[in-house]
Design a protein around this motif. Structure first.
Motif, PDB file in Angstrom:
ATOM      1  N   LEU A 446       0.830  -1.213   0.000  1.00  0.00           N
ATOM      2  CA  LEU A 446       0.000   0.000   0.000  1.00  0.00           C
ATOM      3  C   LEU A 446       0.856   1.251   0.000  1.00  0.00           C
ATOM      4  CD1 LEU A 446      -2.806  -0.990   2.561  1.00  0.00           C
ATOM      5  CD2 LEU A 446      -2.929  -1.019   0.057  1.00  0.00           C
ATOM      6  N   ILE A 447       1.933   1.223   0.783  1.00  0.00           N
ATOM      7  CA  ILE A 447       2.836   2.371   0.860  1.00  0.00           C
ATOM      8  C   ILE A 447       3.537   2.614  -0.476  1.00  0.00           C
ATOM      9  CG2 ILE A 447       5.022   3.152   1.890  1.00  0.00           C
ATOM     10  CD1 ILE A 447       4.087   1.886   4.492  1.00  0.00           C
ATOM     11  N   LEU A 448       3.972   1.537  -1.123  1.00  0.00           N
ATOM     12  CA  LEU A 448       4.662   1.670  -2.406  1.00  0.00           C
ATOM     13  C   LEU A 448       3.704   2.136  -3.508  1.00  0.00           C
ATOM     14  CD1 LEU A 448       6.982  -1.478  -2.320  1.00  0.00           C
ATOM     15  CD2 LEU A 448       7.623   0.921  -1.988  1.00  0.00           C
ATOM     16  N   ILE A 449       2.479   1.656  -3.465  1.00  0.00           N
ATOM     17  CA  ILE A 449       1.480   2.129  -4.442  1.00  0.00           C
ATOM     18  C   ILE A 449       1.285   3.630  -4.298  1.00  0.00           C
ATOM     19  CG2 ILE A 449      -0.990   2.071  -5.023  1.00  0.00           C
ATOM     20  CD1 ILE A 449      -0.927  -0.934  -4.328  1.00  0.00           C
ATOM     21  N   SER A 450       1.176   4.075  -3.071  1.00  0.00           N
ATOM     22  CA  SER A 450       1.025   5.505  -2.822  1.00  0.00           C
ATOM     23  C   SER A 450       2.253   6.279  -3.300  1.00  0.00           C
ATOM     24  CB  SER A 450       0.797   5.755  -1.331  1.00  0.00           C
ATOM     25  OG  SER A 450       0.632   7.124  -1.066  1.00  0.00           O
ATOM     26  N   ALA A 451       3.463   5.713  -3.085  1.00  0.00           N
ATOM     27  CA  ALA A 451       4.701   6.389  -3.493  1.00  0.00           C
ATOM     28  C   ALA A 451       4.787   6.516  -5.008  1.00  0.00           C
ATOM     29  CB  ALA A 451       5.912   5.631  -2.949  1.00  0.00           C
ATOM     30  N   VAL A 452       4.463   5.442  -5.723  1.00  0.00           N
ATOM     31  CA  VAL A 452       4.506   5.478  -7.190  1.00  0.00           C
ATOM     32  C   VAL A 452       3.494   6.486  -7.728  1.00  0.00           C
ATOM     33  CG1 VAL A 452       4.073   4.145  -9.281  1.00  0.00           C
ATOM     34  CG2 VAL A 452       5.365   3.121  -7.400  1.00  0.00           C
ATOM     35  N   PHE A 453       2.288   6.464  -7.176  1.00  0.00           N
ATOM     36  CA  PHE A 453       1.237   7.371  -7.633  1.00  0.00           C
ATOM     37  C   PHE A 453       1.620   8.831  -7.367  1.00  0.00           C
ATOM     38  CE2 PHE A 453      -2.644   9.786  -6.534  1.00  0.00           C
ATOM     39  CZ  PHE A 453      -3.237   9.802  -7.790  1.00  0.00           C
ATOM     40  N   MET A 454       2.088   9.125  -6.150  1.00  0.00           N
ATOM     41  CA  MET A 454       2.429  10.506  -5.818  1.00  0.00           C
ATOM     42  C   MET A 454       3.696  10.963  -6.550  1.00  0.00           C
ATOM     43  SD  MET A 454      -0.030  11.541  -4.110  1.00  0.00           S
ATOM     44  CE  MET A 454       0.703  13.170  -3.954  1.00  0.00           C
ATOM     45  N   GLY A 455       4.636  10.039  -6.803  1.00  0.00           N
ATOM     46  CA  GLY A 455       5.813  10.395  -7.587  1.00  0.00           C
ATOM     47  C   GLY A 455       5.439  10.827  -8.984  1.00  0.00           C
ATOM     48  N   TRP A 456       4.445  10.138  -9.558  1.00  0.00           N
ATOM     49  CA  TRP A 456       3.961  10.510 -10.896  1.00  0.00           C
ATOM     50  C   TRP A 456       3.245  11.860 -10.859  1.00  0.00           C
ATOM     51  CZ3 TRP A 456      -1.225  10.817 -12.711  1.00  0.00           C
ATOM     52  CH2 TRP A 456      -1.332  11.010 -14.099  1.00  0.00           C
ATOM     53  N   ILE A 457       2.423  12.067  -9.828  1.00  0.00           N
ATOM     54  CA  ILE A 457       1.683  13.334  -9.704  1.00  0.00           C
ATOM     55  C   ILE A 457       2.640  14.510  -9.586  1.00  0.00           C
ATOM     56  CG2 ILE A 457       0.209  14.680  -8.137  1.00  0.00           C
ATOM     57  CD1 ILE A 457      -1.381  12.757  -9.789  1.00  0.00           C
ATOM     58  N   TRP A 458       3.701  14.339  -8.786  1.00  0.00           N
ATOM     59  CA  TRP A 458       4.596  15.468  -8.526  1.00  0.00           C
ATOM     60  C   TRP A 458       5.458  15.850  -9.731  1.00  0.00           C
ATOM     61  CZ3 TRP A 458       5.492  19.216  -4.989  1.00  0.00           C
ATOM     62  CH2 TRP A 458       4.657  19.211  -3.865  1.00  0.00           C
ATOM     63  N   LYS A 459       5.485  15.017 -10.733  1.00  0.00           N
ATOM     64  CA  LYS A 459       6.197  15.396 -11.954  1.00  0.00           C
ATOM     65  C   LYS A 459       5.523  16.578 -12.647  1.00  0.00           C
ATOM     66  CE  LYS A 459       8.115  10.840 -13.038  1.00  0.00           C
ATOM     67  NZ  LYS A 459       8.144   9.710 -14.016  1.00  0.00           N
ATOM     68  N   PHE A 460       4.237  16.772 -12.369  1.00  0.00           N
ATOM     69  CA  PHE A 460       3.481  17.845 -13.027  1.00  0.00           C
ATOM     70  C   PHE A 460       3.322  19.082 -12.142  1.00  0.00           C
ATOM     71  CE2 PHE A 460       2.009  13.726 -14.605  1.00  0.00           C
ATOM     72  CZ  PHE A 460       2.274  13.864 -15.958  1.00  0.00           C
TER      73      PHE A 460
END
Length: 520
Positions: A446-460
């Motif tokens: 769950l933590i890694l899913i959140s990290a991948v998702f937020m890492g993608w969001i923060w690119k923008f």
């Protein structure tokens, strides 16, 4: 009783958090002044000397932790006579430990010319710093030993208030001395002076909190044999302290050995940030350690496992919320703080983040092991130390600093990550450890899913953390808040522990969820 435990834990956490923020701000500012005015070599020298003295403090053997465990029951029963006896035994044992440290410290000082053959500093400076730090550490054995009762009684906020206040004033004085005089001797002298002042103030406060506490070292000598469990747990905990020392205190020596004293200071910049974040988590959650011990003393197995599940989920949430922004923002902070010349290779940052994640999540298992008094696995810290040193030496020789860090991570995974949960579930909870592995793996996902998702969001996100300190802090706040929010949502939907923790938090805030039964 549970309400009292919760209130004390919250008070400890609140006081620790306030002082953590103050110390954090002043530490980063002061380190820059120390590096600019006193030099990276002096900062590296003092850090290495303190690590040497931490080695001598292994002689403490884990006595304070053993005494803390023995104190849980008499504190729960309000047995003042027994508490006085146990603290007297502690005073007697600490006197002997203090004498051993004095002898070992003098002997070790003979080898300082061998340890520091060419630092650019006179041996007058090196010896003055060494003996000043030694004297400061000895104060705890001869004068401050009664503070163990404050910790066992969930009153660590008393220690935190006076110790951190003294630390803030001390750092300010050292900053002024470095800025206006650049004197090494004055900087070191201030360190010793405030150690003495803190001791006087702390003991005055202990007398106020516990006016009935009349510890007697001579009485402790007579009562020593009355409490054989102290000796038993001390022997076991000494080995655990040894493993902890090799995990965290030997690294500066290995960096110095395989790289340089200057690199030890550069690495110290990174490790300072990581240690401050780890300290933040300990200040917030370490205050629950005594309450866990008191909870286990009550013997309600169902409540014990419920609290473990809640604290485990909370630790996983906090570990992710700390490590995700750290990985994204550590390099921009170093650049703003000290300059681009202090940036280390990116793999160093990744290894530090992994080690921090493990050390944060291990806390809940350690707390319950201590609460159950499960210290008998004396082979585990020995194995941890051997793995750590062996891998670090080989890795340091082959790859330098990254190889040194791999030693600590390898030992943490094998001993802390695998063995410790197995021990707790088999001899503490009396449950199948696969319950833990499923819980850990599921929540890690769950933590890694959140990290991948937020890492993608923060690119923008158009914010540039390296533009200014304001931009950096804004990015850090938004990144931690957004990642934490997403992760709480995922864990609340997917884990019983997080649901229980959220409900507990709402109840403590004076709110009850509408769908819960009134009898619940």
């Amino acid at each position: 009783m549970e309400e009292s435990r919760v209130k004390k834990s919250l008070l400890n956490a609140r006081v620790n958090l306030i002082f953590y923020v103050l110390i954090l701000l002043i530490s980063f500012f002061s380190r820059k002044i120390f590096l600019n005015c006193l030099g990276a070599d002096f900062v590296g020298l003092t850090g290495t000397l303190m690590s040497l003295l931490n080695f001598l403090n292994l002689a403490e053997l884990g006595i304070s932790t053993a005494i803390g465990y023995v104190l849980y029951k008499p504190i729960f029963e309000h047995d003042e006579t027994r508490i006085n006896e146990i603290i007297s035994v502690l005073g007697y044992m600490y006197r002997w430990i203090g004498r051993i440290i004095i002898a070992a410290g003098v002997a070790l000082s003979c080898f300082l010319p061998v340890i520091f053959p060419s630092t650019g500093f006179s041996y007058g400076i090196i010896y003055f710093a060494y003996y000043s730090f030694l004297a400061s550490s000895l104060i705890g054995y001869f004068a401050n030993y009664r503070q163990t009762l404050l910790g066992a009684d969930q009153r660590n906020y008393v220690v935190a208030f006076y110790f951190q206040t003294a630390s803030i004033i001390k750092i300010i004085c050292q900053m002024l001395s470095a800025w206006y005089t650049g004197s090494y001797y004055l900087w070191i002298g201030i360190e010793l002076f405030f150690g003495i002042i803190y001791s006087f103030i702390l003991n005055w406060k202990i007398n106020q909190v516990y006016p009935w506490l009349k510890s007697n070292v001579a009485l402790g000598k007579e009562l020593f044999k009355k409490y054989p469990e102290v000796t038993k747990y001390t022997k076991q905990l000494f080995m655990h302290r040894l493993g902890s020392f090799f995990q965290f205190q030997v690294t500066p020596f290995l960096v110095y050995a395989f790289v340089s004293l200057q690199m030890a200071a550069y690495f110290g910049n990174y490790s300072t940030i990581v240690e401050k974040l780890h300290l933040l988590v300990n200040n917030l959650l370490g205050s629950t350690e005594a309450s866990v011990g008191n909870l286990i003393a009550e013997g309600n197995a169902g409540k014990i496992r419920k609290v473990f599940s809640e604290l485990f989920s909370l630790r996983m949430l906090i570990a992710g919320t700390v490590c995700f922004p750290l990985y994204q923002l550590l390099e921009p902070f170093i650049t703003l703080w000290l300059g681009a010349g202090y940036i280390l290779p990116r793999e160093i940052m990744l290894l530090l983040v992994i080690r921090l994640f493990i050390t944060i999540t291990r806390g809940v298992v350690d707390q319950f092991l201590y609460g159950y008094g499960l210290f008998w696995d004396v082979w585990a810290p020995l194995a941890e130390s051997v793995i750590n040193i062996s891998v670090a030496i080989i890795g340091g020789y082959l790859w330098g600093l990254p190889g040194v860090l791999l030693g600590g991570i390898s030992s943490l995974i094998l001993i802390v990550g695998i063995w410790k949960p197995f021990m707790l579930y088999n001899w503490g909870f009396r449950k199948n450890v696969m319950n833990y592995w499923f819980q850990f793996g599921y929540q890690l996902a769950l933590i890694l899913i959140s990290a991948v998702f937020m890492g993608w969001i923060w690119k923008f996100v158009p914010l540039q953390p390296s533009a200014s300190f304001f931009s950096w802090f804004l990015c850090a706040f938004l990144m931690a808040a957004s990642y934490g929010g997403v992760t709480v949502l995922l864990m609340y939907c997917g884990t019983q522990g997080m649901r229980g923790m959220v409900r507990r938090a709402l109840e403590m805030a004076g709110t009850r969820l509408p769908w819960r039964k009134k009898t619940e």
